[in-house]
Design a protein around this motif. Structure first.
Motif, PDB file in Angstrom:
ATOM      1  N   GLY A  14       0.291  -2.293  12.195  1.00 52.91           N
ATOM      2  CA  GLY A  14      -0.382  -3.564  11.974  1.00 52.91           C
ATOM      3  C   GLY A  14      -1.729  -3.463  11.289  1.00 52.91           C
ATOM      4  O   GLY A  14      -2.270  -4.460  10.816  1.00 52.91           O
ATOM      5  N   GLY A  15      -2.310  -2.284  11.205  1.00 54.66           N
ATOM      6  CA  GLY A  15      -3.618  -2.089  10.594  1.00 54.66           C
ATOM      7  C   GLY A  15      -4.149  -0.717  10.929  1.00 54.66           C
ATOM      8  O   GLY A  15      -3.404   0.176  11.321  1.00 54.66           O
ATOM      9  N   GLY A  16      -5.456  -0.546  10.803  1.00 54.60           N
ATOM     10  CA  GLY A  16      -6.062   0.751  11.114  1.00 54.60           C
ATOM     11  C   GLY A  16      -6.018   1.706   9.949  1.00 54.60           C
ATOM     12  O   GLY A  16      -6.312   1.346   8.810  1.00 54.60           O
ATOM     13  N   PHE A  17      -5.599   2.937  10.208  1.00 53.90           N
ATOM     14  CA  PHE A  17      -5.619   3.995   9.204  1.00 53.90           C
ATOM     15  C   PHE A  17      -4.231   4.310   8.664  1.00 53.90           C
ATOM     16  O   PHE A  17      -3.252   4.374   9.404  1.00 53.90           O
ATOM     17  CB  PHE A  17      -6.220   5.271   9.791  1.00 53.90           C
ATOM     18  CG  PHE A  17      -7.698   5.189  10.027  1.00 53.90           C
ATOM     19  CD1 PHE A  17      -8.591   5.408   8.985  1.00 53.90           C
ATOM     20  CD2 PHE A  17      -8.199   4.900  11.286  1.00 53.90           C
ATOM     21  CE1 PHE A  17      -9.965   5.332   9.200  1.00 53.90           C
ATOM     22  CE2 PHE A  17      -9.563   4.825  11.511  1.00 53.90           C
ATOM     23  CZ  PHE A  17     -10.451   5.038  10.462  1.00 53.90           C
ATOM     24  N   PHE A  18      -4.170   4.547   7.354  1.00 59.32           N
ATOM     25  CA  PHE A  18      -2.971   5.028   6.686  1.00 59.32           C
ATOM     26  C   PHE A  18      -3.157   6.521   6.431  1.00 59.32           C
ATOM     27  O   PHE A  18      -4.176   6.944   5.896  1.00 59.32           O
ATOM     28  CB  PHE A  18      -2.769   4.319   5.348  1.00 59.32           C
ATOM     29  CG  PHE A  18      -1.473   3.556   5.248  1.00 59.32           C
ATOM     30  CD1 PHE A  18      -0.263   4.181   5.520  1.00 59.32           C
ATOM     31  CD2 PHE A  18      -1.457   2.234   4.872  1.00 59.32           C
ATOM     32  CE1 PHE A  18       0.937   3.490   5.426  1.00 59.32           C
ATOM     33  CE2 PHE A  18      -0.268   1.524   4.773  1.00 59.32           C
ATOM     34  CZ  PHE A  18       0.931   2.155   5.052  1.00 59.32           C
ATOM     35  N   LEU A  19      -2.177   7.327   6.812  1.00 62.06           N
ATOM     36  CA  LEU A  19      -2.195   8.765   6.565  1.00 62.06           C
ATOM     37  C   LEU A  19      -1.123   9.096   5.538  1.00 62.06           C
ATOM     38  O   LEU A  19       0.009   8.623   5.628  1.00 62.06           O
ATOM     39  CB  LEU A  19      -1.897   9.526   7.864  1.00 62.06           C
ATOM     40  CG  LEU A  19      -1.805  11.052   7.747  1.00 62.06           C
ATOM     41  CD1 LEU A  19      -3.205  11.645   7.593  1.00 62.06           C
ATOM     42  CD2 LEU A  19      -1.103  11.653   8.973  1.00 62.06           C
TER      43      LEU A  19
ATOM     44  N   ALA B  40       1.878  10.632  -3.381  1.00 60.79           N
ATOM     45  CA  ALA B  40       2.151  10.905  -1.968  1.00 60.79           C
ATOM     46  C   ALA B  40       3.627  11.212  -1.763  1.00 60.79           C
ATOM     47  O   ALA B  40       4.490  10.520  -2.309  1.00 60.79           O
ATOM     48  CB  ALA B  40       1.746   9.724  -1.102  1.00 60.79           C
ATOM     49  N   LEU B  41       3.918  12.245  -0.977  1.00 56.74           N
ATOM     50  CA  LEU B  41       5.317  12.563  -0.644  1.00 56.74           C
ATOM     51  C   LEU B  41       5.796  11.770   0.564  1.00 56.74           C
ATOM     52  O   LEU B  41       6.997  11.569   0.749  1.00 56.74           O
ATOM     53  CB  LEU B  41       5.455  14.062  -0.356  1.00 56.74           C
ATOM     54  CG  LEU B  41       5.303  15.016  -1.545  1.00 56.74           C
ATOM     55  CD1 LEU B  41       5.480  16.453  -1.080  1.00 56.74           C
ATOM     56  CD2 LEU B  41       6.299  14.676  -2.632  1.00 56.74           C
ATOM     57  N   GLY B  42       4.871  11.341   1.367  1.00 57.81           N
ATOM     58  CA  GLY B  42       5.203  10.577   2.561  1.00 57.81           C
ATOM     59  C   GLY B  42       3.932  10.140   3.249  1.00 57.81           C
ATOM     60  O   GLY B  42       2.836  10.576   2.905  1.00 57.81           O
ATOM     61  N   GLY B  43       4.074   9.264   4.227  1.00 54.99           N
ATOM     62  CA  GLY B  43       2.903   8.797   4.958  1.00 54.99           C
ATOM     63  C   GLY B  43       3.308   7.909   6.110  1.00 54.99           C
ATOM     64  O   GLY B  43       4.494   7.723   6.387  1.00 54.99           O
ATOM     65  N   LYS B  44       2.314   7.330   6.767  1.00 59.48           N
ATOM     66  CA  LYS B  44       2.577   6.422   7.880  1.00 59.48           C
ATOM     67  C   LYS B  44       1.297   5.715   8.258  1.00 59.48           C
ATOM     68  O   LYS B  44       0.186   6.207   8.010  1.00 59.48           O
ATOM     69  CB  LYS B  44       3.128   7.176   9.083  1.00 59.48           C
ATOM     70  CG  LYS B  44       2.182   8.231   9.655  1.00 59.48           C
ATOM     71  CD  LYS B  44       2.680   8.773  10.977  1.00 59.48           C
ATOM     72  CE  LYS B  44       2.669   7.720  12.049  1.00 59.48           C
ATOM     73  NZ  LYS B  44       2.962   8.277  13.389  1.00 59.48           N
ATOM     74  N   LEU B  45       1.463   4.564   8.856  1.00 58.71           N
ATOM     75  CA  LEU B  45       0.342   3.863   9.463  1.00 58.71           C
ATOM     76  C   LEU B  45       0.167   4.459  10.854  1.00 58.71           C
ATOM     77  O   LEU B  45       1.138   4.585  11.603  1.00 58.71           O
ATOM     78  CB  LEU B  45       0.654   2.374   9.542  1.00 58.71           C
ATOM     79  CG  LEU B  45      -0.521   1.405   9.632  1.00 58.71           C
ATOM     80  CD1 LEU B  45      -1.439   1.544   8.435  1.00 58.71           C
ATOM     81  CD2 LEU B  45      -0.005  -0.019   9.743  1.00 58.71           C
TER      82      LEU B  45
ATOM     83  N   ILE C  44       0.838  -1.200   0.000  1.00 58.36           N
ATOM     84  CA  ILE C  44       0.000   0.000   0.000  1.00 58.36           C
ATOM     85  C   ILE C  44       0.876   1.254   0.000  1.00 58.36           C
ATOM     86  O   ILE C  44       0.646   2.199  -0.758  1.00 58.36           O
ATOM     87  CB  ILE C  44      -0.948   0.009   1.217  1.00 58.36           C
ATOM     88  CG1 ILE C  44      -1.993  -1.103   1.097  1.00 58.36           C
ATOM     89  CG2 ILE C  44      -1.640   1.373   1.361  1.00 58.36           C
ATOM     90  CD1 ILE C  44      -2.835  -1.292   2.351  1.00 58.36           C
ATOM     91  N   TYR C  45       1.894   1.223   0.853  1.00 63.30           N
ATOM     92  CA  TYR C  45       2.762   2.399   0.983  1.00 63.30           C
ATOM     93  C   TYR C  45       3.532   2.666  -0.310  1.00 63.30           C
ATOM     94  O   TYR C  45       3.611   3.804  -0.776  1.00 63.30           O
ATOM     95  CB  TYR C  45       3.735   2.208   2.148  1.00 63.30           C
ATOM     96  CG  TYR C  45       4.442   3.493   2.535  1.00 63.30           C
ATOM     97  CD1 TYR C  45       3.794   4.451   3.302  1.00 63.30           C
ATOM     98  CD2 TYR C  45       5.738   3.753   2.110  1.00 63.30           C
ATOM     99  CE1 TYR C  45       4.423   5.637   3.639  1.00 63.30           C
ATOM    100  CE2 TYR C  45       6.371   4.931   2.444  1.00 63.30           C
ATOM    101  CZ  TYR C  45       5.714   5.872   3.206  1.00 63.30           C
ATOM    102  OH  TYR C  45       6.334   7.056   3.522  1.00 63.30           O
ATOM    103  N   GLU C  46       4.087   1.634  -0.903  1.00 67.72           N
ATOM    104  CA  GLU C  46       4.835   1.793  -2.151  1.00 67.72           C
ATOM    105  C   GLU C  46       3.945   2.326  -3.269  1.00 67.72           C
ATOM    106  O   GLU C  46       4.360   3.183  -4.055  1.00 67.72           O
ATOM    107  CB  GLU C  46       5.445   0.443  -2.554  1.00 67.72           C
ATOM    108  CG  GLU C  46       6.576  -0.009  -1.638  1.00 67.72           C
ATOM    109  CD  GLU C  46       6.936  -1.473  -1.840  1.00 67.72           C
ATOM    110  OE1 GLU C  46       6.400  -2.088  -2.795  1.00 67.72           O
ATOM    111  OE2 GLU C  46       7.745  -1.998  -1.046  1.00 67.72           O
ATOM    112  N   THR C  47       2.720   1.814  -3.343  1.00 69.72           N
ATOM    113  CA  THR C  47       1.760   2.281  -4.352  1.00 69.72           C
ATOM    114  C   THR C  47       1.452   3.759  -4.159  1.00 69.72           C
ATOM    115  O   THR C  47       1.361   4.527  -5.129  1.00 69.72           O
ATOM    116  CB  THR C  47       0.460   1.459  -4.278  1.00 69.72           C
ATOM    117  OG1 THR C  47       0.754   0.082  -4.508  1.00 69.72           O
ATOM    118  CG2 THR C  47      -0.552   1.926  -5.321  1.00 69.72           C
ATOM    119  N   ALA C  48       1.297   4.174  -2.901  1.00 67.24           N
ATOM    120  CA  ALA C  48       1.000   5.577  -2.605  1.00 67.24           C
ATOM    121  C   ALA C  48       2.124   6.502  -3.062  1.00 67.24           C
ATOM    122  O   ALA C  48       1.874   7.555  -3.661  1.00 67.24           O
ATOM    123  CB  ALA C  48       0.746   5.754  -1.111  1.00 67.24           C
TER     124      ALA C  48
END
Length: 328
Positions: free
Chosen positions: A283-288, A273-278, A264-268
């Protein structure tokens, strides 16, 4: 009846340094903001004063407060000796999704019960008392950032000192930058919940490893850099720091990431996307993600995840309704 609302939070950088195993040796710090998603608690005298009724994801009706299954309800209601009431908890988001739900609940319940007793208490008191209950009394392997975020509200730089004291400093920036930051942040739900306690317990244990400690030191340095970038109204650097922080965070404990999350992160990153984080323990929840507005449609399409819209919040825990005779 009395009703309170307490905001959930998103943490940008420095998460993990709010754990005592770290900040007792090295000062910790996080940069976070509360958002306009809330936990609501209502309280009023129960019809039968011999019983206490609690409504959350399940219902509990007890005659003895010691019989309560919900650990936070049981601990706080016994400590305050409040019984013969009905308390209802509802929330905009479920637990286990990385928005600090457990600590938001604890802060909200403390605020609700103090108000029900006719007492005004400070945000500092609510935050520190919530930490004592969750960490010291209930033994949760968590840090302090969520309690302070929920109590104070707003976009803040929070420092955790070796003597266990905590400093909360609002981030000052131009109003245009504040609005742009808010618009350039986009959140998605992964569809999976996580066991934060299990991940954080592992992270606590890893504080004995020098390599993990060094990575956390780098993360706290990034939090200071992020603070300076926001105060300089430099949002491009904010996005880059968000990315650097995630690359470090994913090394702190098993369970923070996995093959699916990495994909998911690599696709973003490949789609604007310039950056992000879980968010939260991982382990799950929301990706910002931080993504310029003109690229957000491409990002949404590429991920195919449910978007979760939000705005920043400034107030922290607060009372939103007081009936005619709410007090004891």
């Amino acid at each position: 009846m009395l009703i309170t609302k307490t905001p959930f939070r998103i943490s940008f950088c420095g998460g993990g340094s709010d754990i005592a195993a770290y900040y007792h040796q090295h000062e910790g710090c996080v940069l976070s903001t509360t958002i306009n998603k809330y936990l609501y608690l209502s309280i009023h005298p129960y019809f039968d004063p011999e019983y206490t009724l609690l409504k959350y994801s399940r219902n509990e009706l007890v005659s003895d407060l010691r019989e309560i299954d919900h650990s936070i309800f049981r601990c706080i209601l016994n400590e305050y000796a409040i019984k013969g009431v009905e308390i209802v908890s509802t929330a905009d988001v479920p637990g286990g999704t990385g928005l600090g739900s457990s600590s938001t609940f604890t802060v909200g319940l403390l605020n609700t019960l103090n108000c029900y007793n006719g007492k005004f208490v400070s945000k500092e008191y609510l935050a520190s008392e919530a930490c004592k209950i969750e960490i010291n009394k209930l033994g949760a392997p968590i840090g302090k950032q969520d309690q302070y975020a929920a109590a104070f509200g707003g976009l803040n730089f929070i420092r955790f000192h070796k003597d266990d004291s905590v400093s909360v400093e609002p981030i000052i920036m131009k109003s245009d930058t504040y609005r742009k930051l808010e618009k350039n942040l986009i959140m998605f739900y992964t569809g999976k919940k996580h066991d934060a306690s299990k991940i954080l317990a592992g992270q606590n244990q890893n504080m004995l490893q020098n390599s993990k400690v060094k990575n956390l030191q780098k993360m706290t340095a990034l939090a200071y850099e992020m603070k300076m970038a926001l105060e300089a109204n430099d949002l491009s650097t904010f996005g880059e720091i968000l990315n650097a922080g995630w690359q470090l965070k994913r090394t702190l404990a098993n369970g923070i990431t996995n093959i699916e999350i990495d994909k998911i992160y690599e696709t973003a990153l490949l789609n604007g996307a310039l950056g992000g984080k879980l968010l939260g323990a991982g382990g799950g929840g929301f990706f910002l993600f931080y993504c310029e507005e003109d690229k957000q449609l491409q990002l949404k399409t590429s991920l195919g995840l449910r978007e979760f819209e939000f705005r920043f919040e400034r107030d922290g825990t607060s009372v939103i309704y007081i009936g005619d005779k709410y007090w004891r």
